[in-house]
Motif scaffolding. Sequence first.
Motif, short mmCIF file in Angstrom:
data_model
loop_
_atom_site.label_atom_id
_atom_site.label_comp_id
_atom_site.label_asym_id
_atom_site.label_seq_id
_atom_site.Cartn_x
_atom_site.Cartn_y
_atom_site.Cartn_z
N THR A 32 -7.93 -9.73 2.12
CA THR A 32 -7.19 -9.71 3.38
C THR A 32 -8.16 -9.56 4.54
OG1 THR A 32 -5.20 -8.76 4.40
CG2 THR A 32 -6.79 -7.20 3.45
N PRO A 33 -7.83 -10.08 5.72
CA PRO A 33 -8.81 -10.07 6.81
C PRO A 33 -9.20 -8.71 7.36
CG PRO A 33 -7.13 -11.75 7.17
CD PRO A 33 -6.66 -10.90 6.03
N SER A 34 -8.25 -7.77 7.41
CA SER A 34 -8.48 -6.53 8.16
C SER A 34 -8.22 -5.28 7.33
CB SER A 34 -7.57 -6.50 9.39
OG SER A 34 -7.60 -5.24 10.02
N PRO A 35 -9.04 -4.25 7.51
CA PRO A 35 -8.78 -2.98 6.84
C PRO A 35 -7.50 -2.31 7.32
CG PRO A 35 -10.64 -2.78 8.35
CD PRO A 35 -10.32 -4.22 8.26
N ASN A 36 -6.92 -2.80 8.42
CA ASN A 36 -5.66 -2.25 8.93
C ASN A 36 -4.44 -2.94 8.34
OD1 ASN A 36 -6.92 -0.40 10.71
ND2 ASN A 36 -7.26 -2.04 12.19
N SER A 41 -3.74 0.03 2.00
CA SER A 41 -3.47 1.44 1.69
C SER A 41 -2.98 1.65 0.27
CB SER A 41 -2.44 2.01 2.68
OG SER A 41 -1.18 1.36 2.52
N ILE A 42 -2.46 0.62 -0.38
CA ILE A 42 -1.90 0.79 -1.73
C ILE A 42 -2.74 0.09 -2.81
CG2 ILE A 42 0.44 1.15 -0.91
CD1 ILE A 42 -0.43 -2.21 -2.42
N ALA A 43 -3.77 -0.66 -2.37
CA ALA A 43 -4.58 -1.41 -3.33
C ALA A 43 -5.66 -0.53 -3.95
CB ALA A 43 -5.22 -2.61 -2.64
N GLN A 44 -6.02 -0.84 -5.20
CA GLN A 44 -7.13 -0.14 -5.84
C GLN A 44 -8.47 -0.57 -5.24
OE1 GLN A 44 -4.36 -0.86 -7.76
NE2 GLN A 44 -3.99 1.33 -7.88
N ASP A 45 -8.52 -1.79 -4.73
CA ASP A 45 -9.74 -2.31 -4.12
C ASP A 45 -9.35 -3.39 -3.14
OD1 ASP A 45 -12.39 -2.77 -3.55
OD2 ASP A 45 -12.92 -3.61 -5.51
N SER A 46 -10.21 -3.63 -2.15
CA SER A 46 -9.92 -4.65 -1.14
C SER A 46 -11.19 -5.43 -0.82
CB SER A 46 -9.38 -4.02 0.15
OG SER A 46 -8.20 -3.28 -0.09
N HIS A 336 12.04 0.90 5.57
CA HIS A 336 10.73 0.52 5.06
C HIS A 336 9.84 0.21 6.27
CE1 HIS A 336 12.16 0.04 0.84
NE2 HIS A 336 13.29 -0.25 1.46
N TRP A 337 8.83 1.04 6.48
CA TRP A 337 7.94 0.90 7.64
C TRP A 337 6.58 0.42 7.14
CZ3 TRP A 337 8.87 0.31 12.48
CH2 TRP A 337 7.86 0.49 13.43
N TYR A 338 6.08 -0.67 7.71
CA TYR A 338 4.92 -1.35 7.15
C TYR A 338 3.58 -0.74 7.56
CZ TYR A 338 8.56 -4.90 6.41
OH TYR A 338 9.71 -5.56 6.06
N GLY A 339 3.60 0.22 8.46
CA GLY A 339 2.36 0.91 8.83
C GLY A 339 1.43 0.09 9.70
#
Length: 387
Positions: A32-36, A41-46, A336-339
Motif C-alpha cells: 500500500t502507498p502510505s503508512p497511514n 494497523s492490522i497487517a502483520q507486515d507492510s 465501523h470507523w476506518y481510522g
Amino acid sequence: MSIKLGIIGGGQLAWMMADAANKLGVELIVQTPSPNDPAVSIAQDSIFAAVDDAAATEILATKCDIITFENEFVNLTALSLLEKQGVCFRPQLSALAPLLDKYEQRCYLRDLDLPVPQFLALSEEKNLESQIENLGFPVVLKTRRHGYDGQGTFIIPDFLTLSKIVNQRHTPFLVEEFVPFTKELAIIAARSVNGEIVIYPAVETLQEEQVCRWVIAPAKITKEQSLEIETIADKLLNSLQYVGVFGIELFLTAEGKILINEIAPRTHNSGHFSLDACETSQFEQHLRAVCGLALTNTRLHCGSAVMVNLLGYETSQSDYQKQRQQLANIPQATVHWYGKTEARPGRKLGHITVLLEQDNRNAVKNIIHKIESIWYPPAKSCQNFPE
C-alpha cells in the motif's frame, strides 16, 4: 500453520478483513502507498509502494503464499511475469484481464449475452457527433481505466459538454446510453477454487454523484428479478473461472428490466452490511475463497439491514468522535470507523449498519434520516429516501 496472504491495496476493504483473518488463522501482508492507510494497523507486515508497482509485488510474493487484490488498479502485464514464475494470484490474472478496461469489459459481458446498456468506445479518428448520434442525450461518459467512486464518470447533457470534456482529457473513453432506472441494485457473490458459488441477498443502493450513500438489504424486488440477478452472477463468475468475492451493480428499469451498471472484482461497498447482518461476511468469504477453504452461509440473520456510508463533507483533521458516539447509541447499530487521518468531501471515512427485526420500509427511511441528520450538516443531508 497459518496461511500468509498478500493483499495489493491497504485501504478499508483490506482493513475489514482483519477479524476474519484472525478467525481463520490467516496472516495479512499488505502492499500500500502510505503508512497511514487503514490496513497497515492490522497487517502483520507492510510494503509501502503503489499498488501498480510490480517490483514491490515481487517482494510481497516472497513473504506470502497467495496474493489477492483490494482494488483493480494493477499492472497486469508486469504481474503476469510473476505468475509465470509461480506466484499464486487469486483471483487469477486471466479473470481480471477482460475487466480492467471498461470497454473491453462491456464487450465481454455483451458476448456472454448478459444485459448491458448500449455502449461504444470513442475513436479519435472519427467525428465525435456521428459516433454518438444513435444514443441521444443525456449520455454517460466513462474513462476506460481507473475510475471508481464516480471518478472518471460524467453525466453529459449535451454535445458541447461532451466535446469539452473529451478534448480536455486526452484519455480513452467509453460512452453509454443513460438508463432512466427506478432502482439501483447490487449483489455480492463468491466463487471458490473448486467452483462452488455462494450469493448474498440482492440489495438496493443509492448513489449520489456516483458514490454509494446507503444500502438496504434485502432489496424489494420480485422473486423472478432476484433469480435473474443471481443467474447473471453465476454465469459471469463461472465464465471467468473467478476465485474470490465479486460485486455487481445493476439498474432496474420501469419495465422491470435488469441491466448491469458496474462490476468490481473484489469485495465491494454494497456488501458491507454483511459484516453485521449475515452469518458470514463478504470479507471472510473472500478469505475462504482465495485460501482454498470451504465457502459458508450467506443468509441474513435479521429481517433487514441498513448500511449508511459516513462520507466526508468538509476538509478537516477531525475524528468526529461526538457524531460517532451519537450514531453508536442508535439501537442495533454498529459503527465501523476506518481510522483515516484526513477528511475531504466524498471520502469514505466509515460506515454504520443498523439491524431490524422486520423488513419495514418506514423504519428503514426513519433510520437513514436519523443517521444522516446526526452525521451531516443540514445542507448536506440526503433528500432521497427509499420508497
